[in-house]
Structures are given as structure tokens and as C-alpha cells.
Design a protein around this motif. Structure first.
Motif, PDB file in Angstrom:
ATOM      1  N   ARG A 386       0.831  -1.203   0.000  1.00 19.90           N
ATOM      2  CA  ARG A 386       0.000   0.000   0.000  1.00 19.90           C
ATOM      3  C   ARG A 386       0.867   1.255   0.000  1.00 19.90           C
ATOM      4  NH1 ARG A 386      -5.042   1.784   1.597  1.00 19.90           N
ATOM      5  NH2 ARG A 386      -5.146   3.915   0.778  1.00 19.90           N
ATOM      6  N   ASP A 390       1.054   4.251  -3.123  1.00 25.76           N
ATOM      7  CA  ASP A 390       0.610   5.630  -2.907  1.00 25.76           C
ATOM      8  C   ASP A 390       1.736   6.618  -2.628  1.00 25.76           C
ATOM      9  OD1 ASP A 390      -1.888   4.559  -3.188  1.00 25.76           O
ATOM     10  OD2 ASP A 390      -2.444   4.698  -1.074  1.00 25.76           O
ATOM     11  N   SER A 543      -9.869   2.787  16.714  1.00 29.24           N
ATOM     12  CA  SER A 543     -10.395   1.931  15.658  1.00 29.24           C
ATOM     13  C   SER A 543     -11.913   1.833  15.743  1.00 29.24           C
ATOM     14  CB  SER A 543      -9.787   0.536  15.778  1.00 29.24           C
ATOM     15  OG  SER A 543     -10.283  -0.121  16.948  1.00 29.24           O
ATOM     16  N   ASP A 544     -12.509   1.266  14.724  1.00 27.97           N
ATOM     17  CA  ASP A 544     -13.952   1.017  14.745  1.00 27.97           C
ATOM     18  C   ASP A 544     -14.321   0.120  15.914  1.00 27.97           C
ATOM     19  OD1 ASP A 544     -14.073   2.503  12.468  1.00 27.97           O
ATOM     20  OD2 ASP A 544     -14.425   0.821  11.094  1.00 27.97           O
ATOM     21  N   ASP A 572      -3.667  -3.264   5.446  1.00 27.49           N
ATOM     22  CA  ASP A 572      -4.145  -2.289   4.465  1.00 27.49           C
ATOM     23  C   ASP A 572      -5.662  -2.195   4.499  1.00 27.49           C
ATOM     24  OD1 ASP A 572      -4.791  -4.738   3.418  1.00 27.49           O
ATOM     25  OD2 ASP A 572      -4.138  -4.274   1.376  1.00 27.49           O
ATOM     26  N   SER A 573      -6.239  -2.550   5.653  1.00 29.75           N
ATOM     27  CA  SER A 573      -7.687  -2.499   5.813  1.00 29.75           C
ATOM     28  C   SER A 573      -8.198  -1.063   5.654  1.00 29.75           C
ATOM     29  CB  SER A 573      -8.065  -3.030   7.199  1.00 29.75           C
ATOM     30  OG  SER A 573      -9.416  -2.749   7.494  1.00 29.75           O
ATOM     31  N   PRO A 574      -9.391  -0.885   5.088  1.00 30.80           N
ATOM     32  CA  PRO A 574      -9.972   0.462   5.029  1.00 30.80           C
ATOM     33  C   PRO A 574     -10.053   1.116   6.406  1.00 30.80           C
ATOM     34  CG  PRO A 574     -11.200  -1.043   3.633  1.00 30.80           C
ATOM     35  CD  PRO A 574     -10.227  -1.890   4.394  1.00 30.80           C
ATOM     36  N   GLN A 575     -10.191   0.309   7.463  1.00 25.33           N
ATOM     37  CA  GLN A 575     -10.227   0.862   8.814  1.00 25.33           C
ATOM     38  C   GLN A 575      -8.880   1.482   9.211  1.00 25.33           C
ATOM     39  OE1 GLN A 575     -12.017  -1.640  11.894  1.00 25.33           O
ATOM     40  NE2 GLN A 575     -12.754  -3.034  10.306  1.00 25.33           N
ATOM     41  N   ASN A 576      -7.828   1.071   8.522  1.00 26.13           N
ATOM     42  CA  ASN A 576      -6.486   1.564   8.846  1.00 26.13           C
ATOM     43  C   ASN A 576      -6.049   2.678   7.888  1.00 26.13           C
ATOM     44  OD1 ASN A 576      -4.295   1.198  10.681  1.00 26.13           O
ATOM     45  ND2 ASN A 576      -3.091   0.239   9.051  1.00 26.13           N
ATOM     46  N   GLU A 577      -7.005   3.231   7.163  1.00 24.63           N
ATOM     47  CA  GLU A 577      -6.698   4.217   6.127  1.00 24.63           C
ATOM     48  C   GLU A 577      -5.992   5.441   6.689  1.00 24.63           C
ATOM     49  OE1 GLU A 577      -6.412   5.279   2.231  1.00 24.63           O
ATOM     50  OE2 GLU A 577      -7.313   3.428   3.008  1.00 24.63           O
ATOM     51  N   GLN A 578      -6.437   5.912   7.841  1.00 28.41           N
ATOM     52  CA  GLN A 578      -5.850   7.119   8.405  1.00 28.41           C
ATOM     53  C   GLN A 578      -4.393   6.891   8.783  1.00 28.41           C
ATOM     54  OE1 GLN A 578      -7.475  10.192   8.556  1.00 28.41           O
ATOM     55  NE2 GLN A 578      -5.331  10.818   8.868  1.00 28.41           N
ATOM     56  N   SER A 581      -2.313   6.921   5.599  1.00 32.85           N
ATOM     57  CA  SER A 581      -2.207   8.291   5.097  1.00 32.85           C
ATOM     58  C   SER A 581      -1.210   9.098   5.917  1.00 32.85           C
ATOM     59  CB  SER A 581      -3.583   8.958   5.133  1.00 32.85           C
ATOM     60  OG  SER A 581      -3.506  10.298   4.726  1.00 32.85           O
TER      61      SER A 581
END
Length: 594
Positions: A386, A390, A543-544, A572-578, A581
Motif C-alpha cells: 500500500r 501511494d 479503531s472502529d 491495508d484495511s480500510p479501517q487503517n486508512e488514516q 495516510s
């Protein structure tokens, strides 16, 4: 000897036919096979054609030498037979002469006057007896002279046989029959330094190199002691003033890759593309070995879940390793030594000329095994993949596992069972971290030298450690490793003597997780954890699962949340996006500051 010579001629004909068919395939592939695999086939095929030519010359010479030796030995045997018969004849004649002389002397003793009376005949008898005695003595001398002549001829025959033996041995083991192998083998035993040993490998064929290392098992250990700088200088010298193939390798380099891939694929100082090519050869051999084991188990089926589990694990491993053998490879093994529990996979494309702008070294956490590399799904590669997708720079990543990680298994590979208690004990061991850190520092030194490109600036080095992987990275700094940026993902800790480098940026990213709870007690590296160290900039997230868990939620739910969060930080889970980034932003900021 004649039968052996004929066998060589038959083998020469077989080899000639094989070479003809291979050359026909190469001619076809050059015109029709446009893919990269065709180029690789052509390069390897040309080496095999050259080896077949060398082997055919040697086999032909063996046939000629054996035939000539057989003729010569046959002639010697015939002369030997004549001399033996002549010696027997002379011995028999001497024995008869000696017996006659004894009888004559006995008769003279009985009849000293030469007869029964004293007449005129007595003098005549004495004369005849003297003449007979003289004749017998002359025959005896002639017999001894003949034996001496036979002895001289026998000695000449012995010398002739020695000469024939020497000529045969020289012909069978001469330079034209053995290439440069014997000379190199003798010289290599005299090598006292790794640099001397490396220089002796230049110019040897693939087969010569394979035989050389097989007959000199300590040679690889001696070469492994060479510094990365010495290895890189030697490796580059193998390509000086020599044509390079499509893969950038000279014939001398390619011969080493094919002959001793297990050495070149793990030798610090060899450039990454060459190591990857070598480890692809090793992987191909392991696929064959694994398949042989699978077939053997299938031929002797057992009603044992362990056998079925073993087959399934070997098939998963083979699927992964076939990616390394593909052209172009889908799996790039920078380090691969199955027996030593060593594997480092490179992600991304190493530039054909120059070096990448950024190199990530990702060290996973506690209990990581080789099988985790082929377990399926994104797994260990997810976070690095990931970042590379990016980061908007030319980058490569190395997913690193060199040697046994804490709790990496207590059984026979590949059916190792992770031991959580052993894992926690070793993960919290400073001595274990220091030892592992030395290996990681050696990896970094080898990569810095092997990956260096003249005229290109050195890549920016980023060390990313998840959980215990952070302890490994920080310990490697004590052993001399240098990073521009260290990223701790739920990092474990630092040994007591560690202090951050002023030239390195340190960032800690974490959720509230199980490791953090243990660290709060002081039992994990005695509060020398990234979240407590002043060198680290802190990045804390929710986290969520955290948001869904209340203070009065069941204990089991809170425990599960803590465990899930520990793995989430390196995904690379969407939950780990922050988190992803922010890591990219920190990398960009550090690059800008430099």
C-alpha cells in the motif's frame, strides 16, 4: 579397455544428438519465442550447449586414450609372455647343464683316469671330459647372459607399462578432459582469504563450479566471510569487457547463478537482481523436492490428518515458489535459505540502471514463520504494498525474516506450531533482540553495497517494524544499521543501551492494543517502548472496534478488540486508512526536510 572406449563413443554420439536437438530448439526460440522466458531459455541453453561441447571433447578424448592404452597394454602383455617363456627355457637349459656338469664331475671322481684301465684310451677320455666340461660352462655363461638380457628387456617393459599408465592417467585427467576444474580445485585449497577464493571462480563453467563447491564444502563458508564491498568489486569484475545478456549478467556471472544459486542468492554485496535470479533457481529445485515428497506421501496414504496437512502446506509453498520461478517472477526472493529459516522478499521493480529513490525494510512481528509468506491473502506484504502504491516515488520494499523469530515454531518445518509462551519470552529478551539486530544490520550493509549504483544518490532508507519487528530494527542500529526514518507500528521496545540517531526520524503509530496493555505494566522492555521514548513522535488512533466497545462491554469483547487492534495497525484495511495516510505524510515531510 576396448569396451570402455566403445562406451565412450556411444556416449559421444548420444551427446552429439542431444546438442543437435538443443541447438534446433534454440534456433526456433530465437526466431519464434518473443517472451522474456524465451530470452532466459536462450541464455541457459547456450551455456548448456557449451558444456555439452566440453563434455563431448572430454568423452572423445577418453575414448581415444582408452583405446590407445588398451592396444599398448595388449602389446606389453604379448612381449611379457614371450619374455616369460624365454626365461623358462633358459632356466630349464641352465638346470640341465648344471645336472650334466654334476654327473660329469661325479664320473670323474669315480674314474679319475678317464677309463677302467691305464691304456691309451685313458688320455682320450680325459680330453673328452674336459671338452664337455668347457662346453657346459660356455652354455651356462650364455644362459646367464640371456637371463640378463631378458631382465633388461623386462625392466624396459616395466618402464613402458609405467609410461602407458602415466599417459592414460594424463589423458583421462588432462586439461582438455577436465576443463580448468583440477587446477582450480588445487588452487582453491590453498586460498587463505575470501578475496583469494572469489578470484579463483572467474572463468569456470557451470559444471566446474558445481563440482568445485561439491568437493570443497568449506569453500562457501570461506567466501561468506568476505565483506560486501569485496563481493561487489569481484561481482562487477566478472562483467568487465564482457558482453551482457538481456538480464544484465555476463556469462561468468550467469554460470555462478546457475551452478551455486544457494551461495549467490544469499551473498551480501551481490546486486538484488542477481540474487533474485539465483534464488529463483534454488526455488525451482525446492519445488521439485516438495513435489517428490507429496508424491511419496500419496503413494503411501495414511489415515493421518497430519499427512494431509503436510501435503496441503507443501502445495501452498510450491504455489508461492513457482511465482519465484516464473518469467518474469511474481515473487522476488532476495534471500532464500529454507534450512536456515531465512527468507526476504522484495516488492517492486529494482531499476535496471541506478537505484530506487526509497527502500522500505518491513520487519513483521512476533511468531512470524516462513509459511506466513505463502499463507494466502495480502498477509505480510499488505502494508508495504500500500505504501508503494501511494508514495509517488520510485520505491522498493523488502519484507524481512532472516532466521527464527520469537516463537516462530517448535516443530519440524513446515509443520511448525507457534508457541505463544516462547514467543513472549523471546520477544522480550534483549539478548535475542541484539542477536537478531546484528543479522538485520548485515542485511542492510549488504543491500547498501549491492544496491549502490554509480552516479545515483543513495536511496532513502525506511525501517518499518510491526510489534517485535521494531525491537529488531532498533537493535540493528546498535550493530551499525542506519535508517533515514524508522516507523514503529505498535512497536515492542528498545534494548537498554539504545539511543536514537540524530540523523533518523522516529515515528510511533498505534491503537490501544494488547501489547500496549502489557507495556503499561513495565514488563515489556521496562517502559522503553516507542510510546514512552522521547525520540519518537506519537500518533495514537481509535479503531472502529474501539468505538464499538464500551466501558461496560463484556471482558471477552474488550480482549478481542485489543488483539484485533494489534494486527490492524499493520494492515491495508480500510479501517487503517488514516494510519497509512499519516505514515505517507510523515515520509514526505522527512524527505522534504532532507
Amino acid at each position: 579397455m576396448s569396451r570402455l572406449a566403445r562406451a565412450r563413443r556411444v556416449k559421444h554420439d548420444d551427446l552429439s544428438l542431444g546438442r543437435y536437438r538443443l541447438e534446433a530448439c534454440l534456433t526456433w526460440s530465437e526466431a519464434e519465442w518473443r517472451a522474456e522466458a524465451g530470452i532466459a531459455f536462450g541464455q541457459t541453453g547456450e551455456l548448456i550447449v557449451a558444456e555439452l561441447a566440453t563434455l563431448m571433447d572430454a568423452v572423445e578424448q577418453h575414448g581415444d586414450v582408452l583405446e590407445a592404452y588398451g592396444v599398448e597394454v595388449g602389446d606389453i602383455a604379448a612381449v611379457q609372455g614371450l619374455l616369460e617363456r624365454r626365461r623358462v627355457e633358459v632356466d630349464q637349459a641352465l638346470r640341465r647343464g648344471a645336472e650334466s656338469l654334476v654327473l660329469l664331475e661325479a664320473e670323474e671322481a669315480v674314474f679319475p683316469s678317464g677309463g677302467l684301465g691305464l691304456g691309451v684310451g685313458a688320455g682320450l677320455g680325459l680330453g673328452l671330459r674336459d671338452a664337455e666340461r668347457e662346453s657346459l660352462r660356455r652354455d651356462e655363461q650364455a644362459g646367464h647372459d640371456e637371463l640378463a638380457r631378458v631382465g633388461r628387456q623386462w625392466a624396459e617393459l616395466v618402464a613402458r607399462r609405467d609410461a602407458a599408465d602415466g599417459a592414460c592417467i594424463a589423458g583421462l585427467y588432462g586439461e582438455s578432459a577436465t576443463s580448468d576444474f583440477l587446477g582450480a580445485s588445487a588452487d582453491i585449497r590453498e586460498a587463505k582469504t575470501p578475496e583469494q577464493a572469489l578470484r579463483l571462480l572467474d572463468g569456470l563453467s557451470t559444471v566446474d563450479l558445481a563440482l568445485l563447491f561439491a568437493e570443497n564444502p568449506l569453500l562457501a563458508a570461506l567466501i561468506a566471510e568476505a565483506s560486501p564491498e569485496a563481493v561487489r568489486e569481484w561481482w562487477d569484475s566478472l562483467a568487465l569487457l564482457r558482453p551482457l545478456g538481456a538480464d544484465g549478467l555476463s556469462s561468468a556471472q550467469l554460470a555462478l547463478v546457475l551452478a551455486v544459486p544457494w551461495l549467490i542468492g544469499n551473498l551480501d554485496g551481490v546486486p538484488p537482481p542477481a540474487r533474485i535470479r539465483a534464488n529463483a533457481v534454488t526455488a525451482a529445485g525446492q519445488v521439485i523436492e516438495n513435489q517428490r515428497m507429496i508424491d511419496d506421501i500419496a503413494r503411501h496414504p495414511l489415515d493421518d490428518p497430519r499427512a494431509r496437512e503436510l501435503i496441503a502446506e507443501l502445495e501452498r509453498e510450491n504455489a508461492y515458489l513457482r511465482g519465484a520461478t516464473a518469467v518474469p517472477p511474481t515473487v522476488q526472493l532476495y534471500t532464500y535459505d529454507r534450512a536456515a529459516d531465512r527468507i526476504v522478499e522484495m516488492l517492486g521493480d529494482w531499476p535496471a540502471a541506478g537505484a530506487p529513490e526509497r527502500i522500505y525494510t518491513y520487519v513483521p512481528g512476533t511468531s512470524t514463520q516462513m509459511s506466513d509468506f505463502w499463507a494466502g491473502g495480502p498477509g505480510l506484504r499488505a502494508f508495504s504494498d500500500r505504501l508503494m502504491a501511494d508514495d509517488e516515488v520510485d520505491s522498493v520494499a523488502f519484507v524481512y525474516k532472516d532466521g527464527r523469530f520469537p516463537g516462530g515454531g517448535d516443530g519440524e518445518f513446515p509443520l511448525e506450531k507457534k508457541n505463544i509462551l516462547l514467543a513472549l519470552a523471546k520477544a522480550n529478551s534483549s539478548a535475542f533482540a541484539r542477536e537478531s539486530g546484528e543479522r538485520l544490520a548485515a542485511f542492510r550493509a549488504g543491500l547498501d553495497v549491492g544496491g549502490a549504483a554509480e552516479g545515483s544518490p543513495p536511496p532513502r532508507s525506511v525501517g518499518i517494524g510491526h510489534s517485535w519487528g521494531t525491537a529488531n530494527i532498533l537493535a540493528s542500529e546498535l550493530a551499525g544499521a542506519e535508517f533515514d526514518h524508522v516507523v514503529a507500528l505498535a512497536g515492542a521496545g528498545a534494548v537498554q543501551e539504545w539511543a536514537g540517531s540524530p540523523n533518523t526520524e522516529y515515528d510511533s503509530f498505534r491503537y490501544d492494543d494488547a501489547l500496549g496493555v502489557a507495556q503499561a505494566t513495565g514488563n515489556v522492555y521496562r517502559h522503553r517502548n516507542p510510546q514512552y521514548l522521547a525520540e519518537f513522535e506519537q500518533h495514537m488512533y481509535e479503531s472502529d472496534a474501539d468505538r464499538a466497545t464500551k466501558w461496560n462491554s463484556p471482558l471477552v469483547l474488550r480482549v478481542v478488540t485489543l488483539l484485533v487492534n494489534h494486527g490492524l495497525i499493520a494492515s491495508d484495511s480500510p479501517q487503517n486508512e488514516q494510519v497509512i495516510s499519516d505514515v505517507l505524510a510523515e515520509l514526505e515531510t522527512v524527505d522534504a526536510d532532507r
